[in-house]
Motif scaffolding. Structure first.
Motif, short mmCIF file in Angstrom:
data_model
loop_
_atom_site.label_atom_id
_atom_site.label_comp_id
_atom_site.label_asym_id
_atom_site.label_seq_id
_atom_site.Cartn_x
_atom_site.Cartn_y
_atom_site.Cartn_z
N VAL A 29 15.31 -19.47 0.87
CA VAL A 29 13.87 -19.38 1.14
C VAL A 29 13.44 -20.44 2.15
O VAL A 29 12.67 -20.17 3.07
CB VAL A 29 13.07 -19.51 -0.17
N SER A 30 13.93 -21.64 1.99
CA SER A 30 13.52 -22.75 2.87
C SER A 30 14.06 -22.59 4.29
O SER A 30 13.52 -23.19 5.23
CB SER A 30 14.00 -24.09 2.29
N SER A 31 15.10 -21.79 4.45
CA SER A 31 15.70 -21.62 5.79
C SER A 31 15.30 -20.30 6.45
O SER A 31 15.90 -19.92 7.45
CB SER A 31 17.23 -21.71 5.68
N VAL A 32 14.31 -19.62 5.89
CA VAL A 32 13.86 -18.35 6.49
C VAL A 32 13.36 -18.60 7.91
O VAL A 32 12.60 -19.54 8.17
CB VAL A 32 12.74 -17.72 5.62
N ARG A 33 13.78 -17.73 8.82
CA ARG A 33 13.46 -17.90 10.24
C ARG A 33 12.15 -17.18 10.57
O ARG A 33 12.00 -15.97 10.38
CB ARG A 33 14.60 -17.37 11.08
N LEU A 34 11.18 -17.94 11.08
CA LEU A 34 9.83 -17.43 11.33
C LEU A 34 9.82 -16.32 12.36
O LEU A 34 9.05 -15.35 12.24
CB LEU A 34 8.93 -18.58 11.79
N GLU A 35 10.67 -16.42 13.38
CA GLU A 35 10.66 -15.40 14.43
C GLU A 35 11.04 -14.02 13.90
O GLU A 35 10.51 -12.98 14.33
CB GLU A 35 11.57 -15.80 15.60
N TRP A 36 11.94 -13.99 12.91
CA TRP A 36 12.35 -12.71 12.35
C TRP A 36 11.33 -12.20 11.33
O TRP A 36 11.20 -10.98 11.14
CB TRP A 36 13.74 -12.81 11.72
N LEU A 37 10.60 -13.12 10.68
CA LEU A 37 9.48 -12.68 9.85
C LEU A 37 8.42 -12.01 10.72
O LEU A 37 7.85 -10.97 10.34
CB LEU A 37 8.87 -13.88 9.13
N THR A 38 8.16 -12.61 11.87
CA THR A 38 7.20 -12.02 12.81
C THR A 38 7.68 -10.65 13.28
O THR A 38 6.89 -9.70 13.39
CB THR A 38 6.99 -12.95 14.02
N ALA A 39 8.97 -10.54 13.54
CA ALA A 39 9.54 -9.25 13.96
C ALA A 39 9.35 -8.19 12.88
O ALA A 39 9.02 -7.03 13.18
CB ALA A 39 11.02 -9.41 14.29
N ALA A 40 9.51 -8.58 11.61
CA ALA A 40 9.32 -7.63 10.51
C ALA A 40 7.88 -7.13 10.46
O ALA A 40 7.63 -5.94 10.23
CB ALA A 40 9.71 -8.29 9.19
N VAL A 41 6.92 -8.03 10.69
CA VAL A 41 5.51 -7.64 10.69
C VAL A 41 5.21 -6.70 11.86
O VAL A 41 4.51 -5.69 11.71
CB VAL A 41 4.60 -8.89 10.74
N VAL A 42 5.74 -7.03 13.03
CA VAL A 42 5.51 -6.18 14.21
C VAL A 42 6.11 -4.79 13.99
O VAL A 42 5.49 -3.77 14.32
CB VAL A 42 6.13 -6.84 15.47
N LEU A 43 7.30 -4.73 13.42
CA LEU A 43 7.94 -3.45 13.13
C LEU A 43 7.13 -2.65 12.12
O LEU A 43 7.06 -1.41 12.20
CB LEU A 43 9.36 -3.68 12.61
N THR A 44 6.49 -3.33 11.17
CA THR A 44 5.63 -2.63 10.21
C THR A 44 4.45 -1.98 10.90
O THR A 44 4.12 -0.81 10.64
CB THR A 44 5.12 -3.63 9.14
N VAL A 45 3.80 -2.72 11.79
CA VAL A 45 2.66 -2.16 12.55
C VAL A 45 3.11 -0.95 13.36
O VAL A 45 2.45 0.11 13.34
CB VAL A 45 2.05 -3.24 13.47
N LEU A 46 4.23 -1.07 14.05
CA LEU A 46 4.73 0.03 14.86
C LEU A 46 5.11 1.23 14.00
O LEU A 46 4.90 2.39 14.40
CB LEU A 46 5.93 -0.44 15.68
N SER A 47 5.65 0.97 12.80
CA SER A 47 6.03 2.05 11.90
C SER A 47 4.82 2.87 11.47
O SER A 47 4.83 4.10 11.51
CB SER A 47 6.75 1.48 10.67
N TYR A 48 3.74 2.19 11.08
CA TYR A 48 2.53 2.90 10.66
C TYR A 48 1.89 3.65 11.83
O TYR A 48 1.33 4.73 11.65
CB TYR A 48 1.54 1.94 10.02
N LEU A 49 1.97 3.09 13.02
CA LEU A 49 1.44 3.79 14.20
C LEU A 49 2.26 5.04 14.51
O LEU A 49 1.69 6.09 14.85
CB LEU A 49 1.43 2.84 15.40
#
Length: 340
Positions: free
Chosen positions: A42-62
């Motif tokens: 949990v402490s080593s989670v990479r922020l850039e890939w969390l952001t990528a997951a959110v962006v992919l979610t937005v694109l998926s719903y679109l």
């Protein structure tokens, strides 16, 4: 004679029991994890890939919204893309609040489309065809995922045959189980026959417009690719990349089991089943647990929060409507599909 619709108190009690079971299953993988290793992941989670997951979610719903719009245009119901984003977001997140094996989203789309002047028959057609194409595409992804694992010797060669047999028997098996466990939440045989009749009419209706269904099918395929990409990005976020075949298989198992569960949004069911599949395929437990939870947050919790914040009044109305429709046996199945 059909069973009487349960009172509000009984609904809340059953929902509470289902949620308690879901939470227990959600905690189970965490309980079996090594606490120190889990905190390190949990402490080593990479922020850039969390952001990528959110962006992919937005694109998926679109992409999902665009597929609905394309099918609706083929069915003669032309609504602006912005309206379809709203309908798609609210109807899908309603499924996370009311457990009906996807029927709540069906009921919500019926409700929202009726508010836009779309005839009931057209609304049924749009939902049925989109659901069929979505499930067919998911089936293809499942088989491709297992084929990839077999080709890479993760699984024995007989696995594909076994998976195919399970998929053929799944629908009838799920129906039989639900009829025993919770008959009020399961459409009767007569309603399923009517559903099949409407589906056949929908296919007949769209065969004359098959050239206009190609684009929605592409959008649906893209939607699944993006959704699976969220889980793939989640594994990158925990710094444990996983082969695409493994991601597809774990994703498909979790989604299918959660859809058949009686817990809202498949809470706990999806996480436990996904984690179990990933661990059985050689993924360490702690990264698998965190990655699956990231997927839950990005694809389910975030859109639900947006719906509750932006459409809070509408969400309250549609959740009640979806719950009532599910308890009465998904009356939307009986609406006639339009004829040519």
């Amino acid at each position: 004679m059909p069973p009487a619709e349960p009172t509000g108190g009984k609904r809340r009690a059953l929902l509470g029991v289902a949620l308690a079971g879901g939470v227990a299953l959600l905690v189970l993988p965490v309980a079996f994890s090594d606490g120190r290793k889990l905190l390190e992941v949990v402490s080593s989670v990479r922020l850039e890939w969390l952001t990528a997951a959110v962006v992919l979610t937005v694109l998926s719903y679109l992409a999902m919204s665009r597929s609905y719009q394309g099918i609706a245009c083929a069915a003669g119901a032309d609504l602006p893309f912005r309206q379809w984003v709203r309908i798609t977001l609210v109807s899908n997140t309603a499924n996370y609040l009311v457990t009906t094996a996807g029927l709540s989203g069906f009921a919500v789309r019926m409700y929202l489309l009726s508010q836009k002047g779309v005839r009931a028959g057209q609304a049924v057609l749009i939902s049925l065809v989109q659901t069929f194409l979505t499930n067919l595409t998911l089936l293809v992804f499942i088989l491709l995922g297992f084929a990839t694992l077999v080709a890479r010797h993760y699984l024995p060669e007989g696995t594909l045959v076994g998976v195919s047999a399970v998929l053929v028997a799944a629908a009838d098996g799920i129906h039989r189980i639900l009829r025993r466990v919770s008959p009020r939440w399961t459409p009767g045989r007569l309603k399923l026959w009517r559903f099949q009749h409407n589906l056949n009419e929908g296919f007949d209706f769209l065969l004359s417009r098959k050239d206009r269904i190609v684009a929605p099918t592409v959008w649906i395929t893209l939607d699944w690719v993006l959704t699976i990409g969220i889980l793939w990005a989640a594994f990158w976020a925990v710094d444990h990349p996983v082969a695409p075949g493994i991601v597809i298989v774990g994703f498909a198992v979790g989604i299918c089991i959660s859809l058949a569960s009686l817990v809202p949004g498949g809470l706990g069911i999806m996480e436990s089943s996904m984690t179990a599949v990933f661990v059985s395929l050689g993924v360490p437990l702690e990264p698998a647990v965190v990655a699956v939870l990231i997927f839950r947050l990005a694809y389910y919790v975030l859109p639900l929060c947006v719906s509750l914040f932006v459409f809070h009044g509408l969400m309250g109305q549609v959740a009640k409507a979806a719950g009532a429709a599910a308890w009465s046996g998904a009356q939307g199945f009986d609406s006639p599909a339009p004829r040519r």
